[in-house]
Design a protein around this motif. Structure first.
Motif, mmCIF file in Angstrom:
data_model
loop_
_atom_site.group_PDB
_atom_site.id
_atom_site.type_symbol
_atom_site.label_atom_id
_atom_site.label_comp_id
_atom_site.label_asym_id
_atom_site.label_seq_id
_atom_site.Cartn_x
_atom_site.Cartn_y
_atom_site.Cartn_z
ATOM 1 N N ALA A 29 -7.570 -9.412 -1.407
ATOM 2 C CA ALA A 29 -6.388 -9.361 -0.712
ATOM 3 C C ALA A 29 -6.275 -9.495 0.724
ATOM 4 C CB ALA A 29 -5.719 -7.948 -1.075
ATOM 5 N N SER A 44 -2.029 -6.098 -9.954
ATOM 6 C CA SER A 44 -2.506 -5.352 -8.828
ATOM 7 C C SER A 44 -1.853 -6.038 -7.598
ATOM 8 C CB SER A 44 -3.987 -5.406 -8.824
ATOM 9 O OG SER A 44 -4.749 -6.617 -8.258
ATOM 10 N N ILE A 45 -2.146 -5.314 -6.476
ATOM 11 C CA ILE A 45 -1.858 -5.842 -5.056
ATOM 12 C C ILE A 45 -2.291 -7.291 -4.903
ATOM 13 C CG2 ILE A 45 -2.204 -5.345 -2.976
ATOM 14 C CD1 ILE A 45 -1.368 -2.463 -3.408
ATOM 15 N N ALA A 46 -3.527 -7.357 -5.294
ATOM 16 C CA ALA A 46 -4.421 -8.718 -5.259
ATOM 17 C C ALA A 46 -3.473 -9.851 -5.623
ATOM 18 C CB ALA A 46 -5.740 -8.776 -5.759
ATOM 19 N N ALA A 92 -11.088 -5.966 -5.327
ATOM 20 C CA ALA A 92 -9.594 -6.529 -5.089
ATOM 21 C C ALA A 92 -9.164 -6.374 -3.578
ATOM 22 C CB ALA A 92 -8.794 -5.621 -5.887
ATOM 23 N N ARG A 93 -9.655 -5.188 -2.980
ATOM 24 C CA ARG A 93 -9.037 -5.018 -1.496
ATOM 25 C C ARG A 93 -9.534 -6.088 -0.757
ATOM 26 N NH1 ARG A 93 -9.039 1.127 -1.907
ATOM 27 N NH2 ARG A 93 -6.693 1.584 -1.722
ATOM 28 N N ASN A 147 2.529 1.771 -3.498
ATOM 29 C CA ASN A 147 1.513 2.207 -4.454
ATOM 30 C C ASN A 147 1.101 3.530 -4.244
ATOM 31 O OD1 ASN A 147 -0.565 1.413 -6.235
ATOM 32 N ND2 ASN A 147 -1.981 1.368 -4.659
ATOM 33 N N GLY A 161 -1.449 5.098 -7.000
ATOM 34 C CA GLY A 161 -2.494 4.245 -6.742
ATOM 35 C C GLY A 161 -2.858 3.329 -7.840
ATOM 36 N N TRP A 170 -3.776 -0.641 -7.715
ATOM 37 C CA TRP A 170 -5.206 -1.063 -7.552
ATOM 38 C C TRP A 170 -5.953 -0.694 -8.711
ATOM 39 C CZ3 TRP A 170 -5.995 -4.434 -3.868
ATOM 40 C CH2 TRP A 170 -5.400 -4.358 -2.627
ATOM 41 N N GLU A 229 0.632 -1.162 -0.047
ATOM 42 C CA GLU A 229 0.032 0.134 -0.059
ATOM 43 C C GLU A 229 0.931 1.361 -0.022
ATOM 44 O OE1 GLU A 229 -3.080 0.361 -0.369
ATOM 45 O OE2 GLU A 229 -4.333 -1.116 0.742
ATOM 46 N N ARG A 237 -12.089 -1.784 -7.266
ATOM 47 C CA ARG A 237 -11.008 -1.792 -6.358
ATOM 48 C C ARG A 237 -11.510 -2.375 -4.988
ATOM 49 N NH1 ARG A 237 -10.663 3.257 -7.717
ATOM 50 N NH2 ARG A 237 -11.357 4.207 -5.996
#
Length: 215
Positions: A97, A155-157, A93-94, A74, A80, A83, A71, A90
């Motif tokens: 994650a 993405s972070i996911a 995805a959060r 990012n 950003g 994401w 985070e 978004r």
């Protein structure tokens, strides 16, 4: 920036944090420490209050915990873009994650990441339930983004689930056809190939992560 990580063969959380730097080609000095050794704790005791990896040092700022590192990078360096741009995607995805960050304990306990091994283990009901849930997540996202990352673009996911793709390979976990597509997307990515190569050069053994019978 400095990123402290553990053995690449074993350290799932290190991989998650490391991936964002590799995917976006961000400059970072990676400091690899051997897990479960006196030198590991000695090196970290003056860096982070948790004495755990990964830990990111950015000038006078110290960030520990993989998701917090993802985070921070990012927001600070990527505007950003790690994401999804749409607010609904978004949020999803959060949630996905966070589900990995705070759950799936049976998989973590029974199937430690061990990249160089090919093993067979007897899975508990809890582990089978975890695998079924992960398979469902991957399959659903592949129905929305065929042949892509979980949300089309990386993405972070994806960082959060990358170690599971490796665990499934190590222990021969059967996945649905749709979930296999995502697993191969992860395994064939240039970032994972780089991590796998670096892990292959390691010789250290962490006995507690050497579980299962050799295939």
């Amino acid at each position: 920036m400095q990123l402290f990580i553990g053995n690449q063969n074993y350290s799932t959380w290190s991989l998650r944090a490391w991936l964002i730097f590799s995917q976006y080609e961000l400059k970072v000095d990676v400091i690899k420490l051997q897990l479960c050794t006196d030198d590991f704790y000695k090196a970290l005791q003056e860096v982070t209050p948790t004495a755990k990896v990964p830990t990111l040092v950015d000038q006078d700022l110290v960030v520990w915990d993989s998701l917090a590192i993802l985070e921070y990078v990012n927001e600070r360096y990527l505007d950003g873009k790690a994401w999804p741009t749409a607010f609904a995607e978004r949020a999803k995805a959060r949630a996905i994650a966070a589900e990995m960050h705070s759950g799936f304990f049976s998989i973590r306990n029974e199937l430690p990441m061990n990249i160089r091994a090919r093993r067979k283990v007897e899975l508990s009901e809890g582990a089978l339930k975890d695998i079924a849930r992960i398979d469902a997540i991957w399959a659903e996202q592949m129905s929305l983004y065929p042949d892509g990352w979980l949300f089309g673009e990386w993405s972070i996911a994806d960082a959060m689930y990358a170690p599971v793709a490796l665990r499934c390979l190590t222990y021969g976990i059967e996945l649905s056809d749709a979930a296999k597509i995502y697993q191969q997307k992860v395994l064939n990515s240039e970032s994972l190939k780089k991590w796998l190569h670096e892990a292959s050069l390691e010789t250290e053994i962490v006995e507690e992560d050497e579980v299962g019978a050799e295939l």
